[in-house]
Write an enzyme that holds these catalytic residues in place. Structure first.
Site, PDB file in Angstrom:
ATOM      1  N   GLN A 187      60.277   7.952  -2.306  1.00  0.00           N
ATOM      2  CA  GLN A 187      59.504   7.033  -3.138  1.00  0.00           C
ATOM      3  C   GLN A 187      58.106   6.853  -2.578  1.00  0.00           C
ATOM      4  O   GLN A 187      57.819   7.201  -1.443  1.00  0.00           O
ATOM      5  CB  GLN A 187      60.198   5.665  -3.190  1.00  0.00           C
ATOM      6  CG  GLN A 187      61.640   5.702  -3.651  1.00  0.00           C
ATOM      7  CD  GLN A 187      62.308   4.349  -3.539  1.00  0.00           C
ATOM      8  OE1 GLN A 187      61.712   3.367  -3.066  1.00  0.00           O
ATOM      9  NE2 GLN A 187      63.566   4.265  -3.980  1.00  0.00           N
ATOM     10  N   HIS A 219      54.751   3.704  -3.109  1.00  0.00           N
ATOM     11  CA  HIS A 219      54.339   2.452  -3.735  1.00  0.00           C
ATOM     12  C   HIS A 219      52.813   2.394  -3.834  1.00  0.00           C
ATOM     13  O   HIS A 219      52.106   2.883  -2.946  1.00  0.00           O
ATOM     14  CB  HIS A 219      54.817   1.245  -2.935  1.00  0.00           C
ATOM     15  CG  HIS A 219      56.290   1.251  -2.663  1.00  0.00           C
ATOM     16  ND1 HIS A 219      57.228   1.415  -3.649  1.00  0.00           N
ATOM     17  CD2 HIS A 219      56.990   1.104  -1.500  1.00  0.00           C
ATOM     18  CE1 HIS A 219      58.440   1.365  -3.120  1.00  0.00           C
ATOM     19  NE2 HIS A 219      58.314   1.198  -1.818  1.00  0.00           N
ATOM     20  N   GLU A 277      55.265  -2.777   2.826  1.00  0.00           N
ATOM     21  CA  GLU A 277      56.674  -2.976   3.137  1.00  0.00           C
ATOM     22  C   GLU A 277      56.915  -2.775   4.633  1.00  0.00           C
ATOM     23  O   GLU A 277      56.239  -1.985   5.286  1.00  0.00           O
ATOM     24  CB  GLU A 277      57.509  -1.969   2.335  1.00  0.00           C
ATOM     25  CG  GLU A 277      58.997  -2.191   2.361  1.00  0.00           C
ATOM     26  CD  GLU A 277      59.718  -1.318   1.334  1.00  0.00           C
ATOM     27  OE1 GLU A 277      60.941  -1.497   1.199  1.00  0.00           O
ATOM     28  OE2 GLU A 277      59.068  -0.467   0.685  1.00  0.00           O
ATOM     29  N   HIS A 282      58.296   7.924   1.374  1.00  0.00           N
ATOM     30  CA  HIS A 282      59.276   7.496   2.362  1.00  0.00           C
ATOM     31  C   HIS A 282      60.690   7.580   1.805  1.00  0.00           C
ATOM     32  O   HIS A 282      60.917   7.464   0.602  1.00  0.00           O
ATOM     33  CB  HIS A 282      58.994   6.071   2.837  1.00  0.00           C
ATOM     34  CG  HIS A 282      58.910   5.059   1.723  1.00  0.00           C
ATOM     35  ND1 HIS A 282      57.762   4.851   1.000  1.00  0.00           N
ATOM     36  CD2 HIS A 282      59.838   4.222   1.198  1.00  0.00           C
ATOM     37  CE1 HIS A 282      57.966   3.928   0.086  1.00  0.00           C
ATOM     38  NE2 HIS A 282      59.233   3.519   0.187  1.00  0.00           N
ATOM     39  N   ARG A 336      59.516   7.067  -8.101  1.00  0.00           N
ATOM     40  CA  ARG A 336      60.530   7.963  -7.543  1.00  0.00           C
ATOM     41  C   ARG A 336      60.023   9.393  -7.668  1.00  0.00           C
ATOM     42  O   ARG A 336      59.864   9.917  -8.753  1.00  0.00           O
ATOM     43  CB  ARG A 336      61.860   7.766  -8.296  1.00  0.00           C
ATOM     44  CG  ARG A 336      63.048   8.446  -7.645  1.00  0.00           C
ATOM     45  CD  ARG A 336      64.337   8.140  -8.403  1.00  0.00           C
ATOM     46  NE  ARG A 336      64.753   6.764  -8.250  1.00  0.00           N
ATOM     47  CZ  ARG A 336      64.821   5.881  -9.239  1.00  0.00           C
ATOM     48  NH1 ARG A 336      64.495   6.231 -10.473  1.00  0.00           N
ATOM     49  NH2 ARG A 336      65.242   4.656  -9.002  1.00  0.00           N
TER      50      ARG A 336
END
Length: 313
Positions: A93, A95, A112, A170, A190
Site C-alpha cells: 500500500q 498513503h 503512520e 509498505h 492498494r
C-alpha cells in the site's frame, strides 16, 4: 459529566491476511485482521464499555464533550489507532500526504507509525525502495510480481517502532502483531495484492503511483532515546505535528494530561488505574491488550507494574 477513564471495546475487521491472534482478547471468531481501538469512523467505531457512557461510541462522546479532547470546539478527531494481526502478507500500500489529500480528496493524509507488539522469528516489514526507481519500473514489477525485490526489508521484534512516511510503499509478512497509529484518514491505495482475485479488494495503482516516492528510503526502524523517571523506563518519540508515542515500563506512576487526551494500552497483564471522581477514590481495571482513554485535564495513577503504550496528541 464528570471525567473518568473510558475503557474501549473495538470494532473488529476481518481480511484474507488476518489470523486468530486477536480472538483471545476480544471474543471474536474467524480471521481478525484489525481491531479499531481508537476510532471515530462511522463504520468502524470504538465503543465505551464502562461507567456512565457505556454503550456510546467515541464520535458521539467527543461531539457531546469536546473539552475532553483538546478544547471546547468540536473538530474532526485527528488520529486512529488499530491493533493488527497478520497471518499472511497484507497488500502493498501507499498513503498520500496532507497536501495531496486535501487538494484531491478534501481529507487528511496518512502519516503512520507501527509499534511491534510481537513478531515470529524471521517476520518483518517492507518500507520504501532500496534504490532509486521510476514509475515505469514500479509498474513493470507490479505486473510481473517482483515488486518486493526493490523494497527495503527489515526483520522486526517486540518493541520495535516503524515509521511509515507518506509516499512510501509498505507491507509486512505474516506472523506480526502491531499497533498502528495514523492520522484520521481511511485513504489507502492498494498497489499489489499478491495475486489475490477479490472484488472487495480493488487495486488503486494509478492513484498510488501519483503519490509514490520513487527515491531510495532508509532509517524507517526507529531507535528511541531512553528516559529514566523514578522507577519508569520510557522510550518516547514525537511524530510532529501529529502525535507522541511512548513505550513505558513502570512500577507505578502518576499521569496528568493537561493539554489533550491520552490513550493507553497494556501489553503484559491487567492495568490498574486509580483516580478520584465525585470525591471518591476509584479504580479502573484495564485487561491485557485492551485500551483506555484518559480525558484532557485528568489526573490519575497507574498502581501496578506494567508495560504500556501511550499516545498523546
Amino acid at each position: 459529566m464528570k471525567k473518568y477513564p473510558l475503557l474501549i471495546e473495538p470494532t473488529i475487521s476481518s481480511s484474507v491476511w488476518g489470523g486468530d491472534g486477536l480472538n483471545e482478547y476480544y471474543n471474536h471468531t474467524g480471521r481478525a485482521s484489525e481491531a479499531y481501538v481508537l476510532s471515530t469512523l462511522k463504520d468502524k467505531p470504538s465503543t465505551v464499555i464502562n461507567g456512565s457512557l457505556v454503550g456510546k461510541n467515541l464520535s458521539t462522546i467527543f461531539e457531546d464533550y469536546p473539552y475532553w479532547v483538546k478544547d471546547n470546539e468540536p473538530k474532526e478527531f485527528p488520529i486512529i489507532i488499530k491493533l493488527a494481526n497478520t497471518a499472511d502478507f497484507p497488500s502493498v500500500q501507499v498513503h498520500p500526504s496532507d497536501i495531496y489529500a486535501k487538494s484531491h480528496m478534501h481529507s487528511l493524509g496518512k502519516v503512520e507509525a507501527w509499534y511491534i507488539v510481537d513478531a515470529k522469528e524471521g517476520a518483518g516489514v517492507y518500507v520504501g525502495f532500496n534504490k532509486d526507481t521510476t514509475k515505469e519500473e514500479v509498474l513493470e514489477r507490479i505486473n510481473n510480481g517482483t515488486l518486493l525485490e526493490i523494497m527495503n526489508f527489515q526483520s522486526v521484534k517486540k518493541g520495535d517502532i516503524v515509521e511509515i512516511d507518506t509516499g512510501n510503499l509498505h507491507t509486512m509478512t505474516g506472523g506480526i502483531k502491531l499497533v498502528a497509529i495514523q492520522e484520521n484518514c481511511d485513504i489507502t491505495y492498494r498497489m499489489y495484492d499478491f495475486g489475490r482475485n477479490d472484488s472487495s479488494r480493488p487495486l488503486n495503482i494509478e492513484e498510488g503511483l501519483a503519490v509514490t516516492n520513487f527515491n531510495k528510503s532508509e532509517h524507517f526502524i526507529l531507535k528511541l532515546p531512553i528516559l529514566l523517571e523514578n522507577n519508569n523506563v520510557i522510550h518516547k518519540k514525537d511524530f510532529a505535528p501529529y502525535f507522541k508515542l511512548s513505550d513505558i515500563s513502570t512500577e507505578g506512576m502518576a499521569l496528568y494530561n493537561e493539554d489533550s487526551l491520552t490513550w493507553l494500552m497494556t501489553l503484559d497483564g491487567d492495568l490498574a488505574i486509580e483516580y478520584v471522581r465525585m470525591g471518591k477514590l476509584q479504580t479502573q481495571i484495564v485487561p491485557e491488550m485492551y485500551s483506555v482513554i484518559l480525558p484532557r485535564d485528568f489526573r490519575c495513577k497507574i498502581k501496578n507494574r506494567a508495560r504500556i503504550i501511550k499516545v498523546e496528541f
